[in-house]
Design an enzyme around this catalytic site. Structure first.
Site, short mmCIF file in Angstrom:
data_model
loop_
_atom_site.label_atom_id
_atom_site.label_comp_id
_atom_site.label_asym_id
_atom_site.label_seq_id
_atom_site.Cartn_x
_atom_site.Cartn_y
_atom_site.Cartn_z
N GLY A 14 0.79 -1.23 0.00
CA GLY A 14 0.00 0.00 0.00
C GLY A 14 0.82 1.27 0.00
O GLY A 14 1.81 1.42 -0.72
N ASP A 59 6.33 -6.22 14.79
CA ASP A 59 4.94 -5.78 14.86
C ASP A 59 4.89 -4.55 15.76
O ASP A 59 5.31 -4.63 16.92
CB ASP A 59 4.07 -6.91 15.43
N VAL A 60 4.39 -3.43 15.26
CA VAL A 60 4.40 -2.20 16.05
C VAL A 60 3.58 -2.33 17.33
O VAL A 60 3.76 -1.54 18.26
CB VAL A 60 3.88 -0.99 15.24
N SER A 139 -6.41 9.58 8.53
CA SER A 139 -7.51 9.19 7.66
C SER A 139 -8.60 10.26 7.75
O SER A 139 -8.70 10.96 8.77
CB SER A 139 -8.09 7.84 8.11
N TYR A 152 -12.68 2.48 14.87
CA TYR A 152 -11.68 2.87 13.87
C TYR A 152 -11.59 4.39 13.81
O TYR A 152 -10.48 4.96 13.83
CB TYR A 152 -12.03 2.31 12.50
N LYS A 156 -8.35 6.92 14.72
CA LYS A 156 -7.78 7.90 13.79
C LYS A 156 -7.97 9.34 14.30
O LYS A 156 -7.16 10.22 13.99
CB LYS A 156 -8.38 7.73 12.40
N GLU A 188 -4.83 -2.81 0.41
CA GLU A 188 -5.33 -4.00 1.09
C GLU A 188 -6.28 -3.63 2.24
O GLU A 188 -6.80 -4.51 2.92
CB GLU A 188 -4.17 -4.82 1.65
#
Length: 251
Positions: A14, A59-60, A139, A152, A156, A188
């Site tokens: 991405g 992995d963060v 976003s 979500y 953001k 994705e």
């Protein structure tokens, strides 16, 4: 002229991968971070003829792994000039009353805590050198809430707030902080949100031309090439067909 070092999280696909490819062509050295070691290596192999590339697979969400990877960078990779906090995901599209706790945890852990874990390791070097540029990929969901977006969107909104807070706290050190808030980008993202259901995910982008990852990469490069006295602080980017978080003109 010495190449600037840019660290990109979520670099295996991405927006992250598109940004890596564009910066490699524009005199940046790259630290590419992601969970998928094989895909990281493929991108590194692709770009090694253009620039120097160092990869870190973690992995963060894992604070200890994140700290270990970044603290053990080779000496000539430690002076990170640009941090692009791109790693992030959406999981599920349920109304709040039927939301899945595992989905909530994943979004908060990746989108918010992961951004903080990476930033915690990189920012002290920037403040010591009194220079640097942090770009947080947010976003439109961090600007406008939409039905079933609940957690979500909350994650953001947190990215937007953290970006503003970083800009204030790091202002005395001359560090630039940019928030980039895309609308609908064909990546994705929707496949992950719909948990691998590619047919359902494909309907998200039907009937109009969505943004492509390279469109966001172009904006990132533009912000990084601005003069020293200029910072593009807050950028929202839509495809032409999109009017808001929940309004899209489809054919």
């Amino acid at each position: 002229m010495t190449k600037r070092i840019a660290l990109i999280t979520g670099a295996t696909s991405g927006i992250g991968a598109a940004t890596a490819r564009l910066l490699a062509k524009n005199d940046f050295k790259l630290i590419l971070c992601g969970r998928r070691a094989e895909r990281l290596q493929l991108i590194a192999d692709e770009l090694k003829n253009l620039t120097e590339v160092h990869t870190l697979s973690f992995d963060v969400r894992d604070q200890q792994a994140t700290a270990k990877g970044l603290q053990n960078l080779p000496a000539d990779w430690k002076a990170i000039d640009v941090l692009i906090n791109n790693a992030g995901n959406a999981h599920g599209l349920d109304p709040i009353q039927t939301g899945v706790i595992a989905d909530w945890d994943a979004m908060i852990d990746i989108n918010v805590k992961g951004l903080l874990y990476v930033s915690k390791e990189v920012i002290p070097g920037m403040t010591d050198r009194r220079q640097g540029h942090i770009i947080n990929i947010g976003s439109i969901a961090g600007k406008e809430v939409y039905p079933n977006g609940n957690v979500y969107c909350a994650s953001k909104f947190a990215v937007d707030a953290l970006t503003k807070g970083m800009r204030m706290d790091l202002n005395p050190f001359g560090i630039k902080v940019t928030g980039i808030h895309p609308g609908m980008v064909e990546t994705e993202f929707s496949v992950v949100r719909f948990k691998g259901d590619e047919e359902k995910a494909s309907t998200v982008y039907k009937g109009f031309e969505p943004l492509k990852p390279v469109d966001i990469a172009d904006v990132i490069l533009y912000t990084l090439q601005a003069p020293a006295h200029v910072v593009l602080a807050d950028i929202t980017i839509f495809p032409t067909a999109q009017g808001s978080a929940s309004m899209v003109k489809r054919s």
